[in-house]
Design a protein around this motif. Structure first.
Motif, mmCIF file in Angstrom:
data_model
loop_
_atom_site.group_PDB
_atom_site.id
_atom_site.type_symbol
_atom_site.label_atom_id
_atom_site.label_comp_id
_atom_site.label_asym_id
_atom_site.label_seq_id
_atom_site.Cartn_x
_atom_site.Cartn_y
_atom_site.Cartn_z
ATOM 1 N N THR A 10 0.831 -1.210 0.000
ATOM 2 C CA THR A 10 0.000 0.000 0.000
ATOM 3 C C THR A 10 0.864 1.258 0.000
ATOM 4 O O THR A 10 0.468 2.285 -0.560
ATOM 5 C CB THR A 10 -0.949 0.016 1.221
ATOM 6 N N THR A 11 2.040 1.182 0.622
ATOM 7 C CA THR A 11 2.955 2.319 0.574
ATOM 8 C C THR A 11 3.441 2.547 -0.853
ATOM 9 O O THR A 11 3.573 3.695 -1.312
ATOM 10 C CB THR A 11 4.157 2.090 1.510
ATOM 11 N N LYS A 12 3.679 1.449 -1.576
ATOM 12 C CA LYS A 12 4.109 1.537 -2.975
ATOM 13 C C LYS A 12 2.926 1.738 -3.927
ATOM 14 O O LYS A 12 3.136 1.914 -5.134
ATOM 15 C CB LYS A 12 4.855 0.259 -3.380
ATOM 16 N N GLU A 13 1.692 1.688 -3.361
ATOM 17 C CA GLU A 13 0.447 1.840 -4.134
ATOM 18 C C GLU A 13 0.332 0.777 -5.223
ATOM 19 O O GLU A 13 -0.090 1.040 -6.343
ATOM 20 C CB GLU A 13 0.354 3.242 -4.742
ATOM 21 N N THR A 14 0.711 -0.464 -4.875
ATOM 22 C CA THR A 14 0.633 -1.571 -5.828
ATOM 23 C C THR A 14 -0.213 -2.727 -5.303
ATOM 24 O O THR A 14 -0.215 -3.816 -5.894
ATOM 25 C CB THR A 14 2.047 -2.097 -6.159
ATOM 26 N N TYR A 15 -0.937 -2.511 -4.200
ATOM 27 C CA TYR A 15 -1.721 -3.618 -3.620
ATOM 28 C C TYR A 15 -2.976 -3.891 -4.447
ATOM 29 O O TYR A 15 -3.680 -2.969 -4.857
ATOM 30 C CB TYR A 15 -2.138 -3.306 -2.182
ATOM 31 N N VAL A 16 -3.255 -5.185 -4.679
ATOM 32 C CA VAL A 16 -4.513 -5.621 -5.302
ATOM 33 C C VAL A 16 -5.012 -6.849 -4.545
ATOM 34 O O VAL A 16 -4.220 -7.632 -4.001
ATOM 35 C CB VAL A 16 -4.332 -5.966 -6.802
ATOM 36 N N ASN A 17 -6.316 -7.032 -4.513
ATOM 37 C CA ASN A 17 -6.895 -8.199 -3.857
ATOM 38 C C ASN A 17 -6.468 -9.493 -4.569
ATOM 39 O O ASN A 17 -6.470 -9.549 -5.799
ATOM 40 C CB ASN A 17 -8.419 -8.124 -3.870
#
Length: 284
Positions: free
Chosen positions: A244-251
């Motif tokens: 989430t810090t890298k803004e790359t999280y996906v379910n």
């Protein structure tokens, strides 16, 4: 001697079957995501995230009846099971809210959001559960009687905090505590989750060690199941904070398997408590 009431035992097979089916569905969805779905297709990932709510919600609801069979709020073990159950239900409600953002509001990673109310409170009840379980097993007494064990506990806590600082702050956040961040709420939860994870890990590790000294080790298996759940939750929160810090999280990404392990392990602990009639007198 205490034990689960007959009606609770009668419903345990239903609980086991339901948890098995819901966990299997989540696992199949995750495997499908990892092997067959393009990374850009988030719809299945969103349904995978929703499926993670089912197992802990069912286990938590059944856990209220199981806790009642152990004396409910009138006994330490009953309080431990009750707290674990409340934590599971709160966490699952938070995850339902997360899925609402995904499926209705079309927000890919709603963090922080109202979902964190359920997540955050759920973890606190898990910590409370380990504290009650530790008291029921006589962990405070053991620490007083055995200074060496107390030193082990202090040493383990110190190492855990140091390692967690390195993993969550240095690695996941690049050494930035986030105090100057524009999103202070995210910075708060990025620190809150690892801190609560560490507290839960320290508490349940001591419980798992001491539980081996009690008659037949009958609480060892549920304690180890909770330890597995807390460890998996710790690893997941580490990776979640990083992505989430890298803004790359996906379910449904690879590391979400740790979240599935965490929820299933904690739910299995409820079943184990339901299976056991435990004598709390320690062996000589």
């Amino acid at each position: 001697m205490m034990g689960t009431p007959k009606n609770t035992k009668k419903h345990l097979p239903i609980l086991k079957f339901t948890l098995l089916v819901s966990s299997f569905v989540s696992l199949v969805l995750w495997l499908y995501l990892r092997t067959s779905i393009p990374a850009s297709d988030s719809s299945i990932g969103n349904y995978f995230a929703l499926s993670l709510s089912i197992t802990p919600f069912i286990a938590g609801c059944f856990g209220f009846a199981i806790a009642k069979g152990w004396g409910g709020a009138k006994s330490l073990l009953g309080k431990a099971i009750l707290s674990l159950s409340i934590g599971l239900v709160l966490w699952s409600l938070g995850n339902f809210v997360w899925s609402y953002y995904n499926l209705v509001q079309h927000v890919a990673a709603p963090y922080p959001s109202f979902a964190d109310v359920g997540y955050g409170l759920g973890v606190l009840f898990w910590i409370l559960s380990t504290i009650y379980l530790g008291r029921a097993l006589g962990v405070p007494m053991m620490l007083r009687k055995r200074p060496a064990l107390k030193l082990v506990a202090v040493g383990f806590a110190t190492v855990s905090v140091a390692v967690s600082y390195y993993l969550f702050i240095v690695i996941a956040r690049g050494g930035n505590l986030g105090l100057q961040s524009d999103d202070m709420l995210k910075a708060f939860f990025d620190l809150y989750y690892p801190l609560t994870d560490v507290c839960a890990l320290i508490a349940i590790t001591m419980v798992a060690i001491v539980s081996a000294r009690y008659i037949g080790g009958l609480l060892r298996k549920p304690a180890l199941a909770i330890l597995l759940g807390m460890t998996a939750s710790y690893i997941y929160d580490l990776t979640f904070s990083y992505y989430t810090t890298k803004e790359t999280y996906v379910n449904g990404q690879f590391t979400d398997i740790f979240l599935l392990i965490a929820t299933v392990a904690l739910s299995v602990a409820i079943v184990m408590f339901g299976n056991r009639a435990v004598n709390l007198k320690p062996e000589d």
